[in-house]
Scaffold this motif. Structure first.
Motif, mmCIF file in Angstrom:
data_model
loop_
_atom_site.group_PDB
_atom_site.id
_atom_site.type_symbol
_atom_site.label_atom_id
_atom_site.label_comp_id
_atom_site.label_asym_id
_atom_site.label_seq_id
_atom_site.Cartn_x
_atom_site.Cartn_y
_atom_site.Cartn_z
ATOM 1 N N VAL A 28 -11.693 13.908 -22.242
ATOM 2 C CA VAL A 28 -11.930 13.598 -20.833
ATOM 3 C C VAL A 28 -10.590 13.702 -20.099
ATOM 4 O O VAL A 28 -9.675 12.902 -20.341
ATOM 5 N N GLY A 29 -10.493 14.721 -19.255
ATOM 6 C CA GLY A 29 -9.299 14.856 -18.431
ATOM 7 C C GLY A 29 -9.442 14.047 -17.147
ATOM 8 O O GLY A 29 -10.548 13.865 -16.635
ATOM 9 N N VAL A 30 -8.311 13.570 -16.642
ATOM 10 C CA VAL A 30 -8.312 12.717 -15.451
ATOM 11 C C VAL A 30 -7.256 13.227 -14.483
ATOM 12 O O VAL A 30 -6.150 13.619 -14.905
ATOM 13 N N ASP A 31 -7.596 13.237 -13.204
ATOM 14 C CA ASP A 31 -6.574 13.377 -12.167
ATOM 15 C C ASP A 31 -6.872 12.400 -11.049
ATOM 16 O O ASP A 31 -8.024 11.941 -10.894
ATOM 17 N N VAL A 32 -5.852 12.066 -10.291
ATOM 18 C CA VAL A 32 -5.944 11.006 -9.288
ATOM 19 C C VAL A 32 -5.319 11.489 -7.992
ATOM 20 O O VAL A 32 -4.245 12.108 -8.004
ATOM 21 N N GLN A 33 -5.985 11.190 -6.898
ATOM 22 C CA GLN A 33 -5.427 11.392 -5.559
ATOM 23 C C GLN A 33 -5.265 10.007 -4.936
ATOM 24 O O GLN A 33 -6.248 9.315 -4.659
ATOM 25 N N THR A 50 -5.871 2.313 -2.979
ATOM 26 C CA THR A 50 -7.111 3.064 -2.809
ATOM 27 C C THR A 50 -6.876 4.481 -3.311
ATOM 28 O O THR A 50 -5.883 5.120 -2.936
ATOM 29 N N LEU A 51 -7.786 4.981 -4.150
ATOM 30 C CA LEU A 51 -7.565 6.283 -4.783
ATOM 31 C C LEU A 51 -8.887 6.999 -5.051
ATOM 32 O O LEU A 51 -9.958 6.381 -5.087
ATOM 33 N N TYR A 52 -8.757 8.306 -5.231
ATOM 34 C CA TYR A 52 -9.864 9.133 -5.694
ATOM 35 C C TYR A 52 -9.653 9.370 -7.187
ATOM 36 O O TYR A 52 -8.669 9.993 -7.594
ATOM 37 N N LEU A 53 -10.592 8.891 -8.008
ATOM 38 C CA LEU A 53 -10.493 9.012 -9.458
ATOM 39 C C LEU A 53 -11.465 10.098 -9.913
ATOM 40 O O LEU A 53 -12.684 9.986 -9.702
ATOM 41 N N LEU A 166 -1.361 13.788 -10.661
ATOM 42 C CA LEU A 166 -1.236 12.691 -9.702
ATOM 43 C C LEU A 166 -0.740 13.241 -8.379
ATOM 44 O O LEU A 166 0.366 13.777 -8.296
ATOM 45 N N ASN A 167 -1.545 13.100 -7.354
ATOM 46 C CA ASN A 167 -1.190 13.552 -6.017
ATOM 47 C C ASN A 167 -1.220 12.372 -5.064
ATOM 48 O O ASN A 167 -2.050 11.450 -5.217
ATOM 49 N N THR A 168 -0.346 12.396 -4.089
ATOM 50 C CA THR A 168 -0.261 11.307 -3.121
ATOM 51 C C THR A 168 -0.298 11.858 -1.707
ATOM 52 O O THR A 168 0.128 12.987 -1.459
ATOM 53 N N ASP A 169 -0.783 11.038 -0.816
ATOM 54 C CA ASP A 169 -0.793 11.390 0.598
ATOM 55 C C ASP A 169 0.617 11.209 1.151
ATOM 56 O O ASP A 169 1.251 10.162 0.945
ATOM 57 N N GLU A 170 1.109 12.210 1.852
ATOM 58 C CA GLU A 170 2.473 12.137 2.394
ATOM 59 C C GLU A 170 2.627 11.038 3.440
ATOM 60 O O GLU A 170 3.745 10.611 3.724
ATOM 61 N N ARG A 171 1.541 10.610 4.008
ATOM 62 C CA ARG A 171 1.612 9.585 5.051
ATOM 63 C C ARG A 171 1.648 8.170 4.496
ATOM 64 O O ARG A 171 1.707 7.205 5.261
ATOM 65 N N ILE A 172 1.614 8.017 3.182
ATOM 66 C CA ILE A 172 1.661 6.674 2.593
ATOM 67 C C ILE A 172 3.019 6.033 2.889
ATOM 68 O O ILE A 172 4.065 6.613 2.621
ATOM 69 N N SER A 173 2.991 4.852 3.452
ATOM 70 C CA SER A 173 4.234 4.120 3.736
ATOM 71 C C SER A 173 3.939 2.633 3.729
ATOM 72 O O SER A 173 2.808 2.199 3.974
ATOM 73 N N LEU A 174 4.951 1.867 3.442
ATOM 74 C CA LEU A 174 4.856 0.414 3.435
ATOM 75 C C LEU A 174 5.922 -0.163 4.352
ATOM 76 O O LEU A 174 7.021 0.378 4.450
ATOM 77 N N SER A 175 5.590 -1.253 5.011
ATOM 78 C CA SER A 175 6.537 -1.844 5.961
ATOM 79 C C SER A 175 7.751 -2.434 5.268
ATOM 80 O O SER A 175 8.847 -2.448 5.830
ATOM 81 N N GLN A 176 7.576 -2.907 4.040
ATOM 82 C CA GLN A 176 8.664 -3.615 3.367
ATOM 83 C C GLN A 176 9.306 -2.814 2.247
ATOM 84 O O GLN A 176 10.383 -3.177 1.771
ATOM 85 N N PHE A 177 8.667 -1.709 1.833
ATOM 86 C CA PHE A 177 9.158 -0.954 0.684
ATOM 87 C C PHE A 177 9.283 0.526 1.018
ATOM 88 O O PHE A 177 8.558 1.055 1.852
ATOM 89 N N GLU A 181 9.089 6.992 -6.108
ATOM 90 C CA GLU A 181 8.604 7.931 -7.111
ATOM 91 C C GLU A 181 7.218 7.548 -7.598
ATOM 92 O O GLU A 181 6.893 6.368 -7.734
ATOM 93 N N PHE A 182 6.389 8.554 -7.832
ATOM 94 C CA PHE A 182 5.122 8.414 -8.547
ATOM 95 C C PHE A 182 5.192 9.292 -9.797
ATOM 96 O O PHE A 182 5.610 10.442 -9.718
ATOM 97 N N HIS A 183 4.775 8.791 -10.932
ATOM 98 C CA HIS A 183 4.694 9.628 -12.128
ATOM 99 C C HIS A 183 3.663 9.057 -13.098
ATOM 100 O O HIS A 183 3.240 7.898 -12.955
ATOM 101 N N THR A 184 3.274 9.872 -14.056
ATOM 102 C CA THR A 184 2.223 9.489 -14.998
ATOM 103 C C THR A 184 2.778 9.403 -16.415
ATOM 104 O O THR A 184 3.735 10.090 -16.774
ATOM 105 N N THR A 185 2.153 8.570 -17.224
ATOM 106 C CA THR A 185 2.458 8.471 -18.660
ATOM 107 C C THR A 185 1.155 8.201 -19.417
ATOM 108 O O THR A 185 0.156 7.779 -18.824
#
Length: 406
Positions: A28-33, A50-53, A166-177, A181-185
């Motif tokens: 079973v292969g997995v990818d995440v947005q 919140t993610l697309y699994l 693993l893909n991320t939305d470029e608009r993701i931002s946090l007020s305090q952080f 980096e995002f990575h998978t293991t």
């Protein structure tokens, strides 16, 4: 039964069993947005994402004939009738699949039996944070995905395309952080009662923005320490001015410390912000103690001055030259002739008073004048040295502090 179910021969197979039961493990292969990283909570030690699994596997029981080789796409209603991987989020506190306006679930079946199963999920999971460097810290959190029932003998879970899964939305931002980096293991997890399981990790590193804490914590604390130094330039006899200033700065520092700790978990170790605030509190408190020492020594000095004044013969406002030792300079003699006149600085008058007492003892032949040799204490010097020592020590502390934590 719908035509699509007839085409897929749903009733001809037992979908309670995994594909290829009794044979090798199903892959079973997995990818995440990642759609959004909503909140990071230091108090609860968790994060919400919140993610697309998406899952990819092959189930030959779902293969069908197609002249165009096109896939068929279904909603969540068919998912309940076929076998799908039983994924769950390890260390999750809350999670749900979105259902507005309908269940956010998609199933796509290809003619050769390959399956794509996608769903939109929001999950709140635990993140063990080390706050010893807070607020100058960097945190690494992980979202862990694992099969609940199938060990690695039955289900091999893997990232479909490694880190590119693993893909991320470029608009993701946090007020305090700042998201660094995002990575998978991938690792194996062992449970003593059930065995080994494949576990997928979504790791992300967060660096905290310091500017907010500079404005809300560090700058006010530094200003309170600097305000406490103002008392060193206020006359020591101005008790109504110096005491309220010291008390106000101490109470303000206590309020800042309480406010910071109210929004933090009750950890059993010292945080970086605690070191800065408590050292600042000690500096403010020492400035109050400094005035207490100055006031106490001034009181002792005045008492001894009164005793010396009682021992001196009445000069009626004029000091005769024959009473004074010839070792005095003309400047000392002029100062003694003005004895009894008001002076802005009482230090010179106190020194002359002690000298007169010593000379009087020498002329009259009294013994024991050595007890008064060191009576005079320059209480002004304590404030004078404090004006240099306190700022110098605090600047040194700041240099060491920021060089360690930055």
């Amino acid at each position: 039964m719908t035509k699509s179910e007839q085409l897929l021969r749903i009733d001809d197979h037992d979908f309670t069993m995994r594909p290829g039961f009794g044979g090798p493990a199903v892959s079973v292969g997995v990818d995440v947005q990642v759609e959004s990283l909503d909140t990071i909570s230091e108090v609860d030690m968790d994060f919400t994402m919140t993610l697309y699994l998406r899952h990819y596997w092959k189930d030959e029981r779902l293969s069908f004939r197609s002249n165009t080789n096109q896939s068929m796409t279904f909603d969540g209603r068919l998912v309940k009738k076929i076998w799908v991987p039983d994924m769950f989020f390890v260390h999750s506190k809350r999670s749900f699949t979105h259902d507005t306006t309908t269940d956010n679930v998609m199933l796509r079946v290809y003619p050769d039996g390959k399956v794509l199963y996608s769903l939109r999920v929001t999950v709140t999971a635990m993140c063990s944070m080390d706050l010893s460097r807070f607020p100058l810290d960097t945190q690494t959190c992980s979202l862990e995905i694992e099969s609940y029932a199938y060990t690695d003998d039955d289900l091999m879970l893997y990232w479909k395309e490694g880190n590119r899964s693993l893909n991320t939305d470029e608009r993701i931002s946090l007020s305090q952080f700042l998201i660094q980096e995002f990575h998978t293991t991938t690792k194996l997890a062992f449970y003593s009662s059930t065995g080994w399981y494949n576990r997928l990790y979504i790791n992300f590193t967060l660096r905290r923005h310091i500017f907010f804490f500079l404005l809300q914590t560090y700058f006010p604390a530094t200003l309170m320490v600097m305000l406490s130094w103002v008392s060193f330039w206020i006359d020591r006899r101005s008790v109504p001015a110096r005491v309220p200033l010291g008390i106000t700065t101490v109470l303000t520092m206590s309020t800042i410390i309480t406010g910071v700790n109210a929004s933090m978990p009750r950890v059993s170790y010292i945080k970086a912000v605690d070191i800065y605030l408590w050292v600042s509190f000690v500096f403010v408190f020492l400035s109050v103690i400094e005035y207490a020492a100055v006031n106490y020594l001034s009181t002792l000095q005045e008492r001894k001055e009164r005793k010396l004044r009682e021992r001196l013969p009445c000069t009626c406002g004029v000091v005769h030259p024959d009473v004074v030792s010839t070792s005095y300079s003309e400047m000392d003699f002029d100062a003694m002739q003005n004895y009894g006149m008001p002076e802005e600085n009482g230090v010179k008058r106190e020194r002359i008073l002690v000298q007169l007492a010593m000379e009087s003892d020498q002329i009259t032949g009294h013994v024991g004048s050595s007890a008064y040799n060191n009576v005079w204490i320059d209480t002004h010097a304590i404030d004078k040295y404090s004006r240099v020592a306190f700022p110098g020590a605090y600047i040194l502390f700041n240099i060491i502090y920021w060089s360690i934590y930055c």
